[in-house]
Design an enzyme around this catalytic site. Structure first.
Site, PDB file in Angstrom:
ATOM      1  CB  ILE A   1      54.176  18.538  36.123  1.00 54.19           C
ATOM      2  CG1 ILE A   1      55.184  18.064  34.647  1.00 54.19           C
ATOM      3  CG2 ILE A   1      54.151  20.055  36.226  1.00 54.19           C
ATOM      4  CD1 ILE A   1      54.387  18.248  33.478  1.00 54.19           C
TER       5      ILE A   1
ATOM      6  CE  LYS B   1      45.047  19.266  28.990  1.00 47.37           C
ATOM      7  NZ  LYS B   1      45.960  18.728  30.028  1.00 47.37           N
TER       8      LYS B   1
ATOM      9  CB  SER C   1      42.739   8.293  32.288  1.00 49.41           C
ATOM     10  OG  SER C   1      42.123   9.380  32.983  1.00 49.41           O
ATOM     11  CE  LYS C   2      48.093   7.062  38.075  1.00 52.67           C
ATOM     12  NZ  LYS C   2      48.429   5.265  38.609  1.00 52.67           N
TER      13      LYS C   2
ATOM     14  N   GLY D   1      56.509  23.241  26.905  1.00 49.81           N
ATOM     15  CA  GLY D   1      55.367  22.718  25.989  1.00 49.81           C
ATOM     16  C   GLY D   1      53.904  22.994  26.826  1.00 49.81           C
TER      17      GLY D   1
ATOM     18  CG  ASP E   1      45.977  21.313  33.138  1.00 45.70           C
ATOM     19  OD1 ASP E   1      45.335  20.313  34.085  1.00 45.70           O
ATOM     20  OD2 ASP E   1      45.890  20.723  32.020  1.00 45.70           O
TER      21      ASP E   1
ATOM     22  CG  ASN F   1      61.808  24.162  25.722  1.00 46.66           C
ATOM     23  OD1 ASN F   1      61.393  23.261  26.561  1.00 46.66           O
ATOM     24  ND2 ASN F   1      61.527  24.213  24.387  1.00 46.66           N
TER      25      ASN F   1
ATOM     26  N   GLY G   1      54.110  15.820  41.989  1.00 48.25           N
ATOM     27  CA  GLY G   1      53.419  16.205  41.113  1.00 48.25           C
ATOM     28  C   GLY G   1      52.006  15.692  41.143  1.00 48.25           C
TER      29      GLY G   1
HETATM   30  P1  ATR Z   1      53.562  18.770  27.419  1.00 44.24           P
HETATM   31  O1  ATR Z   1      52.332  19.087  26.624  1.00 44.24           O
HETATM   32  O2  ATR Z   1      53.406  17.525  28.100  1.00 44.24           O
HETATM   33  O3  ATR Z   1      54.317  19.820  28.125  1.00 44.24           O
HETATM   34  P2  ATR Z   1      55.304  18.735  25.019  1.00 44.24           P
HETATM   35  O4  ATR Z   1      54.301  19.975  24.554  1.00 44.24           O
HETATM   36  O5  ATR Z   1      55.493  17.818  24.028  1.00 44.24           O
HETATM   37  O6  ATR Z   1      54.509  18.319  26.247  1.00 44.24           O
HETATM   38  O7  ATR Z   1      56.500  19.509  25.956  1.00 44.24           O
HETATM   39  C1  ATR Z   1      57.429  18.496  26.280  1.00 44.24           C
HETATM   40  C2  ATR Z   1      58.671  19.454  27.012  1.00 44.24           C
HETATM   41  O8  ATR Z   1      59.734  18.601  27.527  1.00 44.24           O
HETATM   42  C3  ATR Z   1      59.325  20.577  26.024  1.00 44.24           C
HETATM   43  O9  ATR Z   1      59.737  21.560  26.842  1.00 44.24           O
HETATM   44  C4  ATR Z   1      60.559  19.824  25.686  1.00 44.24           C
HETATM   45  O10 ATR Z   1      61.379  20.483  25.053  1.00 44.24           O
HETATM   46  P3  ATR Z   1      61.633  20.660  23.340  1.00 44.24           P
HETATM   47  O11 ATR Z   1      60.628  21.930  23.335  1.00 44.24           O
HETATM   48  O12 ATR Z   1      63.011  21.209  23.152  1.00 44.24           O
HETATM   49  O13 ATR Z   1      61.212  19.561  22.727  1.00 44.24           O
HETATM   50  C5  ATR Z   1      60.833  19.147  26.675  1.00 44.24           C
HETATM   51  N1  ATR Z   1      61.681  17.997  26.527  1.00 44.24           N
HETATM   52  C6  ATR Z   1      61.545  16.899  26.142  1.00 44.24           C
HETATM   53  N2  ATR Z   1      62.441  15.945  25.912  1.00 44.24           N
HETATM   54  C7  ATR Z   1      63.507  16.701  26.486  1.00 44.24           C
HETATM   55  C8  ATR Z   1      65.038  16.411  26.487  1.00 44.24           C
HETATM   56  N3  ATR Z   1      65.321  15.163  26.225  1.00 44.24           N
HETATM   57  N4  ATR Z   1      65.819  17.306  27.194  1.00 44.24           N
HETATM   58  C9  ATR Z   1      65.255  18.621  27.495  1.00 44.24           C
HETATM   59  N5  ATR Z   1      63.833  18.796  27.467  1.00 44.24           N
HETATM   60  C10 ATR Z   1      63.127  17.735  26.702  1.00 44.24           C
END
Ligand code: ATR
Length: 277
Positions: free
Chosen positions: A222, A70, A19-20, A135, A107, A157, A245
């Site tokens: 981000i 969270k 953590s920063k 996400g 956030d 997405n 970010g």
């Molecule tokens: P956070 O809370 O940090 O946003 P998360 O809820 O795990 O983390 O969300 C990660 C995001 O990155 C999601 O939109 C995910 O897409 P999926 O819903 O299809 O998993 C996206 N993501 C992760 N790896 C990816 C990849 N290789 N290509 C495209 N999107 C990706």
């Protein structure tokens, strides 16, 4: 003689060493000469309720909450801000003087404040925002963009169902498009945002075709490690103004610091340097 108080706050997550936030709050405490400490705490989900119940008894004013707590912390909080309820997650907790635990999510305002500071000409109302990812980070950013009255959010997405779920939650201003088709919406977008962790050191790159991107689009990410992600570098090559970010991380910390330590802190180059180490 007045009794001197040592002000305490911190950050709870698991893991927490990366953590920063301690460097960030520590920099402000020193800069403003405040008699206080900001402490990283590694706490499991099982222990979280007990820890939150006991921190105020030790003099803590509040804490930041990070992964993986969270969302679940909302079940423990007594008072939940409208934006935390809307996003379904909290990152800033305050132990109120009436004994209640207040949960907020900063956030989204961190995201918006960063853009307003780094790109003063940016107008969220000027046109659609194209948001990549659905996400947890995306939820906070979508809520904040809607609050800033963007005319439309084009949301995409990899897994379409998650984007559809966000639309169902946030409503009509969101248009969901397939991940494979999304690049065809670049020309309309005045803001383009990567809300995924792709492009971060150690992760794969965000493979998103930017050929249709024009300089009128403000592009932000981000991810802040590296500061200029491959995604931002490609946007710069296309003549776009980009915002990294790191500022989102810095600005999301402002409301907590002010509540716990009693002073509105500044986000500037000194702080960026301190956090980057
Ligand atoms: P956070 O809370 O940090 O946003 P998360 O809820 O795990 O983390 O969300 C990660 C995001 O990155 C999601 O939109 C995910 O897409 P999926 O819903 O299809 O998993 C996206 N993501 C992760 N790896 C990816 C990849 N290789 N290509 C495209 N999107 C990706």
């Amino acid at each position: 003689m007045t009794k001197e108080t040592i002000l305490l706050a911190g950050v709870i997550g698991q893991p927490i060493t990366q953590s920063k936030s301690p460097a960030l709050h520590g920099h402000w405490l020193k800069r403003y000469g405040i008699n206080g400490h900001y402490i990283p705490m590694d706490v499991s989900s099982v222990n979280l309720p007990h820890v939150l119940n006991n921190l105020p008894k030790m003099g803590f004013r509040g804490v930041n909450i990070t992964l993986p707590h969270k969302e679940s912390v909302l079940d423990i909080a007594d008072v939940i801000s409208d934006r935390a309820a809307l996003i379904g997650a909290a990152n800033t907790l305050t132990f109120q003087s009436d004994g209640k635990l207040h949960a907020d999510n900063t956030d989204g305002i961190g995201f918006i404040s960063n853009l307003k500071q780094e790109a003063p000409g940016w107008d969220p109302k000027a046109g659609p925002a194209l948001v990549l990812g659905a996400g947890g980070a995306s939820r906070a950013i979508v809520a904040a963009l809607l609050h800033e009255k963007v005319p439309e959010i084009i949301l995409t997405n990899r897994t379409r169902a998650r984007a559809d779920a966000l639309k169902a939650h946030f409503g009509g201003k969101i248009k969901v498009v397939d991940w494979t088709q999304a690049a065809s919406h670049l020309e309309e977008a005045t803001t383009l945002i990567n809300t995924t962790a792709l492009g971060m050191v150690g992760k794969e790159e965000l493979k998103f075709n930017l050929d249709a991107l024009t300089p009128k689009t403000l592009v932000t990410d981000i991810v802040y490690n590296p500061l200029i992600t491959p995604f931002l570098a490609r946007a710069q090559e296309r003549g776009c103004f980009t915002v990294d970010g790191l500022g989102m991380l810095l600005h999301q910390a402002v409301p907590g610091f002010e509540r716990w330590f009693g002073r509105a802190p500044e986000v500037d180059e000194d702080l960026r340097r301190a956090v980057l180490g």
